[in-house]
Scaffold this motif. Structure first.
Motif, PDB file in Angstrom:
ATOM      1  N   MET A   1      12.679  -6.011  -0.026  1.00  0.00           N
ATOM      2  CA  MET A   1      13.002  -5.280  -1.622  1.00  0.00           C
ATOM      3  C   MET A   1      13.430  -6.289  -2.495  1.00  0.00           C
ATOM      4  N   CYS A   2      13.976  -7.353  -2.213  1.00  0.00           N
ATOM      5  CA  CYS A   2      14.149  -8.568  -3.432  1.00  0.00           C
ATOM      6  C   CYS A   2      12.808  -9.181  -3.746  1.00  0.00           C
ATOM      7  N   ARG A   3      11.830  -9.425  -2.470  1.00  0.00           N
ATOM      8  CA  ARG A   3      10.645 -10.112  -2.935  1.00  0.00           C
ATOM      9  C   ARG A   3       9.751  -9.014  -3.733  1.00  0.00           C
ATOM     10  N   VAL A   4       9.677  -7.812  -3.443  1.00  0.00           N
ATOM     11  CA  VAL A   4       8.967  -7.062  -4.052  1.00  0.00           C
ATOM     12  C   VAL A   4       9.304  -6.926  -5.418  1.00  0.00           C
ATOM     13  N   ARG A   5      10.840  -6.887  -5.811  1.00  0.00           N
ATOM     14  CA  ARG A   5      11.154  -6.890  -7.264  1.00  0.00           C
ATOM     15  C   ARG A   5      10.916  -8.028  -7.937  1.00  0.00           C
ATOM     16  N   GLN A   6      10.693  -9.233  -7.059  1.00  0.00           N
ATOM     17  CA  GLN A   6      10.361 -10.650  -8.045  1.00  0.00           C
ATOM     18  C   GLN A   6       8.701 -10.669  -7.957  1.00  0.00           C
TER      19      GLN A   6
ATOM     20  N   ALA B   1       9.117   2.855  -8.683  1.00  0.00           N
ATOM     21  CA  ALA B   1       9.166   4.207  -7.750  1.00  0.00           C
ATOM     22  C   ALA B   1       9.240   3.333  -6.122  1.00  0.00           C
ATOM     23  N   LEU B   2       8.728   2.301  -5.778  1.00  0.00           N
ATOM     24  CA  LEU B   2       8.571   1.723  -4.619  1.00  0.00           C
ATOM     25  C   LEU B   2       9.987   1.223  -4.210  1.00  0.00           C
ATOM     26  N   LEU B   3      10.549   0.469  -5.421  1.00  0.00           N
ATOM     27  CA  LEU B   3      11.970  -0.121  -5.143  1.00  0.00           C
ATOM     28  C   LEU B   3      12.985   1.076  -4.923  1.00  0.00           C
ATOM     29  N   GLN B   4      12.661   1.947  -5.606  1.00  0.00           N
ATOM     30  CA  GLN B   4      13.855   3.135  -5.417  1.00  0.00           C
ATOM     31  C   GLN B   4      13.816   3.687  -3.772  1.00  0.00           C
ATOM     32  N   ARG B   5      12.517   3.881  -3.328  1.00  0.00           N
ATOM     33  CA  ARG B   5      12.207   4.203  -2.183  1.00  0.00           C
ATOM     34  C   ARG B   5      12.823   3.335  -0.873  1.00  0.00           C
ATOM     35  N   LEU B   6      12.354   2.117  -1.148  1.00  0.00           N
ATOM     36  CA  LEU B   6      12.919   0.969  -0.318  1.00  0.00           C
ATOM     37  C   LEU B   6      14.752   0.944  -0.376  1.00  0.00           C
ATOM     38  N   ASP B   7      15.331   1.295  -1.448  1.00  0.00           N
ATOM     39  CA  ASP B   7      16.562   1.097  -1.505  1.00  0.00           C
ATOM     40  C   ASP B   7      17.050   2.340  -0.606  1.00  0.00           C
TER      41      ASP B   7
ATOM     42  N   ALA C   1       3.760  -9.045   6.076  1.00  0.00           N
ATOM     43  CA  ALA C   1       2.373  -9.399   5.911  1.00  0.00           C
ATOM     44  C   ALA C   1       1.832  -9.002   4.808  1.00  0.00           C
ATOM     45  N   LEU C   2       2.294  -7.695   3.999  1.00  0.00           N
ATOM     46  CA  LEU C   2       1.928  -7.364   2.934  1.00  0.00           C
ATOM     47  C   LEU C   2       2.326  -8.235   1.874  1.00  0.00           C
ATOM     48  N   LEU C   3       3.677  -8.583   1.920  1.00  0.00           N
ATOM     49  CA  LEU C   3       4.243  -9.932   0.949  1.00  0.00           C
ATOM     50  C   LEU C   3       3.288 -11.015   1.068  1.00  0.00           C
ATOM     51  N   ALA C   4       3.042 -11.471   1.954  1.00  0.00           N
ATOM     52  CA  ALA C   4       2.253 -12.542   1.876  1.00  0.00           C
ATOM     53  C   ALA C   4       0.890 -12.336   1.205  1.00  0.00           C
ATOM     54  N   ARG C   5       0.176 -11.339   1.443  1.00  0.00           N
ATOM     55  CA  ARG C   5      -0.952 -10.906   0.651  1.00  0.00           C
ATOM     56  C   ARG C   5      -0.792 -10.717  -1.166  1.00  0.00           C
ATOM     57  N   LEU C   6       0.532  -9.928  -1.304  1.00  0.00           N
ATOM     58  CA  LEU C   6       0.801  -9.696  -2.689  1.00  0.00           C
ATOM     59  C   LEU C   6       1.134 -11.183  -3.416  1.00  0.00           C
ATOM     60  N   GLU C   7       1.548 -12.309  -2.627  1.00  0.00           N
ATOM     61  CA  GLU C   7       2.003 -13.321  -3.601  1.00  0.00           C
ATOM     62  C   GLU C   7       0.929 -14.136  -3.572  1.00  0.00           C
ATOM     63  N   ARG C   8      -0.569 -13.748  -3.212  1.00  0.00           N
ATOM     64  CA  ARG C   8      -1.551 -14.421  -3.386  1.00  0.00           C
ATOM     65  C   ARG C   8      -2.466 -13.610  -4.074  1.00  0.00           C
ATOM     66  N   ALA C   9      -2.403 -12.344  -4.338  1.00  0.00           N
ATOM     67  CA  ALA C   9      -3.333 -11.483  -4.960  1.00  0.00           C
ATOM     68  C   ALA C   9      -3.642 -11.853  -6.431  1.00  0.00           C
ATOM     69  N   ASP C  10      -4.671 -11.453  -6.898  1.00  0.00           N
ATOM     70  CA  ASP C  10      -4.763 -11.602  -8.318  1.00  0.00           C
ATOM     71  C   ASP C  10      -4.856 -10.238  -8.820  1.00  0.00           C
ATOM     72  N   ASP C  11      -4.826 -10.016 -10.254  1.00  0.00           N
ATOM     73  CA  ASP C  11      -4.498  -8.681 -10.972  1.00  0.00           C
ATOM     74  C   ASP C  11      -5.157  -7.735 -10.254  1.00  0.00           C
TER      75      ASP C  11
ATOM     76  N   PHE D   1      -0.378  -2.173  -3.665  1.00  0.00           N
ATOM     77  CA  PHE D   1       0.492  -0.983  -3.991  1.00  0.00           C
ATOM     78  C   PHE D   1       0.253   0.245  -2.922  1.00  0.00           C
ATOM     79  N   ASP D   2      -1.052   0.283  -2.966  1.00  0.00           N
ATOM     80  CA  ASP D   2      -1.503   1.691  -2.176  1.00  0.00           C
ATOM     81  C   ASP D   2      -0.923   1.311  -0.588  1.00  0.00           C
ATOM     82  N   GLU D   3      -1.145   0.383  -0.178  1.00  0.00           N
ATOM     83  CA  GLU D   3      -0.705  -0.223   1.162  1.00  0.00           C
ATOM     84  C   GLU D   3       0.654  -0.104   1.214  1.00  0.00           C
ATOM     85  N   ALA D   4       1.417  -0.730   0.401  1.00  0.00           N
ATOM     86  CA  ALA D   4       2.839  -0.776   0.356  1.00  0.00           C
ATOM     87  C   ALA D   4       3.529   0.672   0.489  1.00  0.00           C
TER      88      ALA D   4
END
Length: 352
Positions: A237-242, A257-263, A308-318, A325-328
């Motif tokens: 959740m912290c990595r998604v927030r950052q 919305a994703l952070l609220q659900r993760l909480d 694994a999604l976080l790894a792709r999120l940190e390398r993704a372009d806009d 986010f659909d995958e998340a």
């Protein structure tokens, strides 16, 4: 002065044989000295970690567990495609150096949440191989035949980020290798055919009497999965927030919305009922315990997908953030469903 020498003589010795070769990490007792070239990690019952450098003495407080690991480097052979065991990758990696920007290093979290006894190189290599095969099977990484230089560089970058995000490892080198001389493909195919011919019993895999090993296996799997969820979900959740987002409100709303659900998922993971209790003072039947354990394992599998999604999120372009986010959303939905089923009491069976 004599008392000091007596205490030093009684200090336990740490067995560092094989550490940094076939063993990556192993538990260390309080009072032991961290051997040269190694790193000590003290893990509290709540999952917080602190490091002790080489030569330091491992002093553990009440409720803490001690680990000692060697940063490497290490080498192993991986099979990226289960259907082609002769095609391999030779990987050389090391445990990443400490990042001062992080309050907890990723490998320390890996030890705290998944460590159980000695961590062998073969066991970690199997985990890396499973993560790689899953990403290739889902199309999140691509390693086509006759790979071009650009395709190989894209694969390497994604694989490097996956290992850093999931395990806290840094890839030193990764090259294709022919494993045909070390793999008996015919024997593997015969083994799969025999396994496929075996009739699967209708009873759950962990269905057994209370004294049988299957119950202990279910209990252990459930405890390991819940510990992972309890310790790792807040970090996810912290990595998604950052995550860095482009200008605009749409993705920001999706992120919130994703952070609220993760909480809420974190809250659910930390308030799970005991495996063997259907209600206070009411034991749960063995089939329901096995079902609960399977839901915990499914939630842990969704957690692996989240890393694994976080790894792709940190390398993704806009442009690719919408799909991520659909995958998340899908992964969080799987977590919500698995944890809700884990908490659910079998009311239908009681009503019947």
């Amino acid at each position: 002065m004599l008392d000091i020498f007596k205490r030093m003589a009684r200090a336990p010795a740490f067995d560092a044989a094989g550490l940094g070769v076939e063993a990556i990490a192993r538990p260390i007792a309080s009072g032991c000295s961290v051997p040269p070239g190694a790193v000590g990690v003290a893990v509290s019952s709540s999952g917080h970690t602190r490091r002790i450098g080489a030569g330091g003495r491992m002093v553990l407080a009440a409720g803490e567990a001690g680990w000692c690991f060697h940063p490497g480097p290490y080498g192993c052979d991986l099979v990226p495609f289960a259907a082609a065991p002769e095609i391999g990758l030779r990987l050389h990696f090391a445990i990443d150096s400490p990042d001062p920007r992080m309050t907890q290093q990723r490998f320390d979290l890996f030890l705290a949440s998944e460590g159980a006894g000695e961590l062998a190189l073969a066991a970690l290599a199997a985990g890396i191989e499973a993560a790689l095969q899953r990403e290739l099977a889902q199309g999140n990484l691509e390693l086509p035949p006759c790979t071009t230089l650009d395709e190989w560089n894209a694969f390497r970058a994604g694989f490097n980020q996956l290992l850093y995000t999931r395990f806290g490892l840094t890839v030193d080198d990764c090259v294709p290798v022919d494993l045909a001389g070390t793999r008996d493909y015919a024997r593997e195919l015969a083994g799969r055919a025999v396994a496929g011919a075996v009739t699967v019993p209708p009873a759950p895999a962990w269905h057994a009497t209370a004294s049988a090993p299957g119950v202990a296996e279910a209990s252990g799997a459930d405890a390991r999965a819940l510990r992972r969820l309890f310790l790792e979900l807040p970090c996810v959740m912290c990595r998604v927030r950052q995550a860095a987002l482009p200008q605009g409100q749409d993705l920001f709303r999706q992120q919130q919305a994703l952070l609220q659900r993760l909480d809420l998922v974190c809250l659910a993971a930390s308030t799970m009922p005991a495996l063997g209790l259907g209600a206070p003072g009411q034991p749960l039947d063995l089939d329901s315990q096995a079902r609960r354990a399977r839901h915990s394992v499914r939630a842990a599998a969704a957690l692996d997908e989240a890393w694994a999604l976080l790894a792709r999120l940190e390398r993704a372009d806009d442009e690719g953030l919408d799909l991520l986010f659909d995958e998340a959303d899908r992964i969080v939905a799987n977590l919500e469903c698995a944890l809700a089923e884990r908490k659910r009491v079998t009311l239908d069976e009681e009503a019947a």
